[in-house]
Design an enzyme around this catalytic site. Sequence first.
Site, PDB file in Angstrom:
ATOM      1  N   SER A  22       0.828  -1.215   0.000  1.00  0.00           N
ATOM      2  CA  SER A  22       0.000   0.000   0.000  1.00  0.00           C
ATOM      3  C   SER A  22       0.860   1.261   0.000  1.00  0.00           C
ATOM      4  O   SER A  22       0.340   2.370   0.085  1.00  0.00           O
ATOM      5  CB  SER A  22      -0.931  -0.002   1.218  1.00  0.00           C
ATOM      6  OG  SER A  22      -0.192  -0.247   2.398  1.00  0.00           O
ATOM      7  N   ASN A 109      -2.359  -2.857  12.886  1.00  0.00           N
ATOM      8  CA  ASN A 109      -3.816  -2.688  12.801  1.00  0.00           C
ATOM      9  C   ASN A 109      -4.306  -1.456  13.563  1.00  0.00           C
ATOM     10  O   ASN A 109      -5.114  -0.681  13.056  1.00  0.00           O
ATOM     11  CB  ASN A 109      -4.527  -3.951  13.305  1.00  0.00           C
ATOM     12  CG  ASN A 109      -4.192  -5.161  12.459  1.00  0.00           C
ATOM     13  OD1 ASN A 109      -3.597  -5.018  11.389  1.00  0.00           O
ATOM     14  ND2 ASN A 109      -4.570  -6.341  12.924  1.00  0.00           N
ATOM     15  N   THR A 154     -40.495  26.339 -10.961  1.00  0.00           N
ATOM     16  CA  THR A 154     -40.810  24.971 -10.552  1.00  0.00           C
ATOM     17  C   THR A 154     -40.978  24.216 -11.864  1.00  0.00           C
ATOM     18  O   THR A 154     -41.468  24.789 -12.851  1.00  0.00           O
ATOM     19  CB  THR A 154     -42.103  24.869  -9.716  1.00  0.00           C
ATOM     20  OG1 THR A 154     -43.203  25.304 -10.510  1.00  0.00           O
ATOM     21  CG2 THR A 154     -42.043  25.721  -8.454  1.00  0.00           C
ATOM     22  N   HIS A 155     -40.578  22.978 -11.902  1.00  0.00           N
ATOM     23  CA  HIS A 155     -40.591  22.172 -13.138  1.00  0.00           C
ATOM     24  C   HIS A 155     -39.774  22.850 -14.251  1.00  0.00           C
ATOM     25  O   HIS A 155     -40.042  22.630 -15.426  1.00  0.00           O
ATOM     26  CB  HIS A 155     -42.020  21.932 -13.643  1.00  0.00           C
ATOM     27  CG  HIS A 155     -42.965  21.479 -12.581  1.00  0.00           C
ATOM     28  ND1 HIS A 155     -43.170  20.153 -12.258  1.00  0.00           N
ATOM     29  CD2 HIS A 155     -43.754  22.185 -11.725  1.00  0.00           C
ATOM     30  CE1 HIS A 155     -44.049  20.061 -11.271  1.00  0.00           C
ATOM     31  NE2 HIS A 155     -44.417  21.279 -10.917  1.00  0.00           N
ATOM     32  N   SER A 276     -13.485  25.978 -27.953  1.00  0.00           N
ATOM     33  CA  SER A 276     -13.653  24.778 -28.772  1.00  0.00           C
ATOM     34  C   SER A 276     -12.548  24.739 -29.817  1.00  0.00           C
ATOM     35  O   SER A 276     -12.105  25.779 -30.303  1.00  0.00           O
ATOM     36  CB  SER A 276     -15.026  24.823 -29.447  1.00  0.00           C
ATOM     37  OG  SER A 276     -15.019  24.043 -30.625  1.00  0.00           O
ATOM     38  N   LYS A 282     -17.185  29.621 -29.576  1.00  0.00           N
ATOM     39  CA  LYS A 282     -17.588  28.968 -28.328  1.00  0.00           C
ATOM     40  C   LYS A 282     -16.841  29.437 -27.093  1.00  0.00           C
ATOM     41  O   LYS A 282     -15.646  29.694 -27.129  1.00  0.00           O
ATOM     42  CB  LYS A 282     -17.393  27.451 -28.449  1.00  0.00           C
ATOM     43  CG  LYS A 282     -18.380  26.804 -29.364  1.00  0.00           C
ATOM     44  CD  LYS A 282     -19.745  26.709 -28.729  1.00  0.00           C
ATOM     45  CE  LYS A 282     -20.157  25.320 -28.610  1.00  0.00           C
ATOM     46  NZ  LYS A 282     -20.430  24.562 -27.624  1.00  0.00           N
ATOM     47  N   ASN A 284     -17.175  27.778 -23.346  1.00  0.00           N
ATOM     48  CA  ASN A 284     -17.923  26.720 -22.660  1.00  0.00           C
ATOM     49  C   ASN A 284     -17.711  26.725 -21.147  1.00  0.00           C
ATOM     50  O   ASN A 284     -16.622  27.022 -20.672  1.00  0.00           O
ATOM     51  CB  ASN A 284     -17.496  25.352 -23.208  1.00  0.00           C
ATOM     52  CG  ASN A 284     -17.828  25.197 -24.677  1.00  0.00           C
ATOM     53  OD1 ASN A 284     -18.829  25.728 -25.141  1.00  0.00           O
ATOM     54  ND2 ASN A 284     -16.979  24.495 -25.405  1.00  0.00           N
ATOM     55  N   GLU A 289     -19.284  22.032 -15.599  1.00  0.00           N
ATOM     56  CA  GLU A 289     -19.636  20.685 -16.083  1.00  0.00           C
ATOM     57  C   GLU A 289     -18.777  19.625 -15.404  1.00  0.00           C
ATOM     58  O   GLU A 289     -19.256  18.552 -15.038  1.00  0.00           O
ATOM     59  CB  GLU A 289     -19.461  20.608 -17.604  1.00  0.00           C
ATOM     60  CG  GLU A 289     -20.493  21.426 -18.356  1.00  0.00           C
ATOM     61  CD  GLU A 289     -20.155  21.592 -19.844  1.00  0.00           C
ATOM     62  OE1 GLU A 289     -19.344  20.811 -20.370  1.00  0.00           O
ATOM     63  OE2 GLU A 289     -20.708  22.498 -20.465  1.00  0.00           O
ATOM     64  N   TYR A 316      -9.693  -6.982  12.177  1.00  0.00           N
ATOM     65  CA  TYR A 316      -9.051  -6.449  10.973  1.00  0.00           C
ATOM     66  C   TYR A 316      -8.977  -7.493   9.867  1.00  0.00           C
ATOM     67  O   TYR A 316      -8.686  -8.662  10.110  1.00  0.00           O
ATOM     68  CB  TYR A 316      -7.624  -5.956  11.286  1.00  0.00           C
ATOM     69  CG  TYR A 316      -6.920  -5.443  10.040  1.00  0.00           C
ATOM     70  CD1 TYR A 316      -7.122  -4.143   9.601  1.00  0.00           C
ATOM     71  CD2 TYR A 316      -6.110  -6.282   9.272  1.00  0.00           C
ATOM     72  CE1 TYR A 316      -6.517  -3.687   8.440  1.00  0.00           C
ATOM     73  CE2 TYR A 316      -5.506  -5.838   8.110  1.00  0.00           C
ATOM     74  CZ  TYR A 316      -5.717  -4.534   7.706  1.00  0.00           C
ATOM     75  OH  TYR A 316      -5.129  -4.081   6.546  1.00  0.00           O
ATOM     76  N   GLN A 321      -7.738  -2.259   3.552  1.00  0.00           N
ATOM     77  CA  GLN A 321      -6.722  -1.447   2.885  1.00  0.00           C
ATOM     78  C   GLN A 321      -7.347  -0.687   1.701  1.00  0.00           C
ATOM     79  O   GLN A 321      -6.840   0.346   1.281  1.00  0.00           O
ATOM     80  CB  GLN A 321      -5.591  -2.352   2.407  1.00  0.00           C
ATOM     81  CG  GLN A 321      -4.462  -1.627   1.743  1.00  0.00           C
ATOM     82  CD  GLN A 321      -3.222  -2.506   1.613  1.00  0.00           C
ATOM     83  OE1 GLN A 321      -2.556  -2.800   2.607  1.00  0.00           O
ATOM     84  NE2 GLN A 321      -2.928  -2.954   0.417  1.00  0.00           N
ATOM     85  N   LYS A 324      -8.448   3.340   1.358  1.00  0.00           N
ATOM     86  CA  LYS A 324      -7.606   4.536   1.247  1.00  0.00           C
ATOM     87  C   LYS A 324      -7.675   5.279  -0.085  1.00  0.00           C
ATOM     88  O   LYS A 324      -8.015   6.458  -0.126  1.00  0.00           O
ATOM     89  CB  LYS A 324      -6.162   4.178   1.565  1.00  0.00           C
ATOM     90  CG  LYS A 324      -6.031   3.817   3.022  1.00  0.00           C
ATOM     91  CD  LYS A 324      -4.691   3.372   3.452  1.00  0.00           C
ATOM     92  CE  LYS A 324      -4.842   2.794   4.843  1.00  0.00           C
ATOM     93  NZ  LYS A 324      -5.740   1.593   4.882  1.00  0.00           N
TER      94      LYS A 324
HETATM   95  N1  ARG Z   1      -1.613  -1.396   4.745  1.00  0.00           N
HETATM   96  C1  ARG Z   1      -2.507  -1.910   5.719  1.00  0.00           C
HETATM   97  C2  ARG Z   1      -3.862  -1.237   5.577  1.00  0.00           C
HETATM   98  O1  ARG Z   1      -3.917  -0.273   4.908  1.00  0.00           O
HETATM   99  C3  ARG Z   1      -1.966  -1.676   7.085  1.00  0.00           C
HETATM  100  C4  ARG Z   1      -2.372  -2.685   8.106  1.00  0.00           C
HETATM  101  C5  ARG Z   1      -1.702  -3.964   7.862  1.00  0.00           C
HETATM  102  N2  ARG Z   1      -2.058  -4.916   8.852  1.00  0.00           N
HETATM  103  C6  ARG Z   1      -1.881  -6.213   8.634  1.00  0.00           C
HETATM  104  N3  ARG Z   1      -2.251  -6.997   9.568  1.00  0.00           N
HETATM  105  N4  ARG Z   1      -1.409  -6.661   7.521  1.00  0.00           N
HETATM  106  O2  ARG Z   1      -4.840  -1.682   6.080  1.00  0.00           O
END
Ligand code: ARG
Length: 458
Positions: A22, A109, A154-155, A276, A282, A284, A289, A316, A321, A324
């Site tokens: 990660s 964890n 409205t509408h 454009s 144009k 825009n 948007e 956990y 993971q 994130k």
């Molecule tokens: N990279 C892990 C996460 O984002 C960190 C925790 C890892 N814990 C483990 N028991 N492998 O959740």
Amino acid sequence: MKLWGGRFTKEENQLVHNFNASITFDQKFYHQDIEGSIAHVTMLAKQAIITDEEKDTIINALKQICHEIESGIIQITEEYEDIHSFVESMLIERTGDTGKKLHTGRSRNDQVALDMKLYTRDEVLATDQLLKELMTTLLDLMEEHIDTYMPGFTHLQKAQPVTLAHHIGAYFEMFKRDRSRLHDIYVRMNTCPLGAGALAGTTYPLDRDYTAELLGFDGPTLNSMDSVSDRDYLIEYLSALSTIMMHLSRFCEEIILWNSNEYRFIELDDAYSTGSSIMPQKKNPDIAELIRGKTGRVYGALISILTTMKGIPLAYNKDMQEDKELTFDAIDTVKGCLGLFNGMIKTMRINKDTMAASSKNGFTNATDAADYLVKHGVPFRDAHGIIGQLVLLCIDKGIALDDLPMDEYKKICPVFEADIYEAISLQTCVGLRQTIGAPGHESMQKVIDLNRQYINID
Ligand code: ARG
């Protein structure tokens, strides 16, 4: 380099390493990871689990690592599994056996649960600040346009006249609720998971109240299994972010309409528009948007995390993971959109005359014409029918109620007198709407004053 090589007899497959790692995204919270580690060792020393000298060595090295990351002296590279492994490896490289004591009584964890909370907590505040800045712009516009008439719809059909202040005020209320949601989330999430260990706490005499206090939490979390597997606060935050985007998206939709050749209520500044490649004429509204478009992306993050979490047994699991990348993306997206939207509406030009002219044609004063008859003793349902006939007549003639001659009024209903014109003027239609929350000048001013107090409080 690995935190857990001891039990293994084979090198990790490279694809497995890449799939599991990660580091490419959790490096975003290196600062929070180090902050959490500093609090942890401070507590370990207070509890005499490590010595003061060891604590000082570790903290000094951690601060140095933080400084070196910030100034680009060291790079966070992909050979490490995650930011926790990276920081710990750097520390051990520099302090040897002392650094190996950092992780005493801690698991990745509870560590990652803490890092993510610290990161999110700051982002909740940053989002709130951006909302506040946007709302200050809105309030200034409301003050400036308290007498700028425009049709209310409205509408998407013209309904009754309002003012631009009133219309913008509707969004002000939405964003006020958004801020209040963020405040609630902050209060609810502000408990510290550090010390929960892998899932079952630890046998070391940790002082969890102390680390919670050091890190600015209201106290420690009360169940170690929940502590390491709770991602509710992310779901709540993503939900609040989705609602903010929904509000921005509705506003953008209106900006796009108002800026169109057909409406011309506003004109976006050149700096907030794009051209454009083929059509030279144009200009825009791409920013509006894109904000409307990015709303889907933020909803996606919310649905993704809800789905990821729904089948996870305690405590956990690595599925988490996945919380994130999408959260980071959603946060960055919303913050970017809030800033750009603010700049876009600050710089747009408002065509007051076009707005006022538009509220005059389209019979936005038909209700007021009916109310005129009611005030002269005609029952409302009959008045509604009479004005309906007059509207039909005007459509036929291609004129507004304001331009219909007196004798035509009288032909359909003798109750009409010359003061009908005054009674259905834009000024009267808006000006007499004085219940709180309505667009009339005085009641609008009261609301603006209340909102000014609100924005000045924090
Ligand atoms: N990279 C892990 C996460 O984002 C960190 C925790 C890892 N814990 C483990 N028991 N492998 O959740």
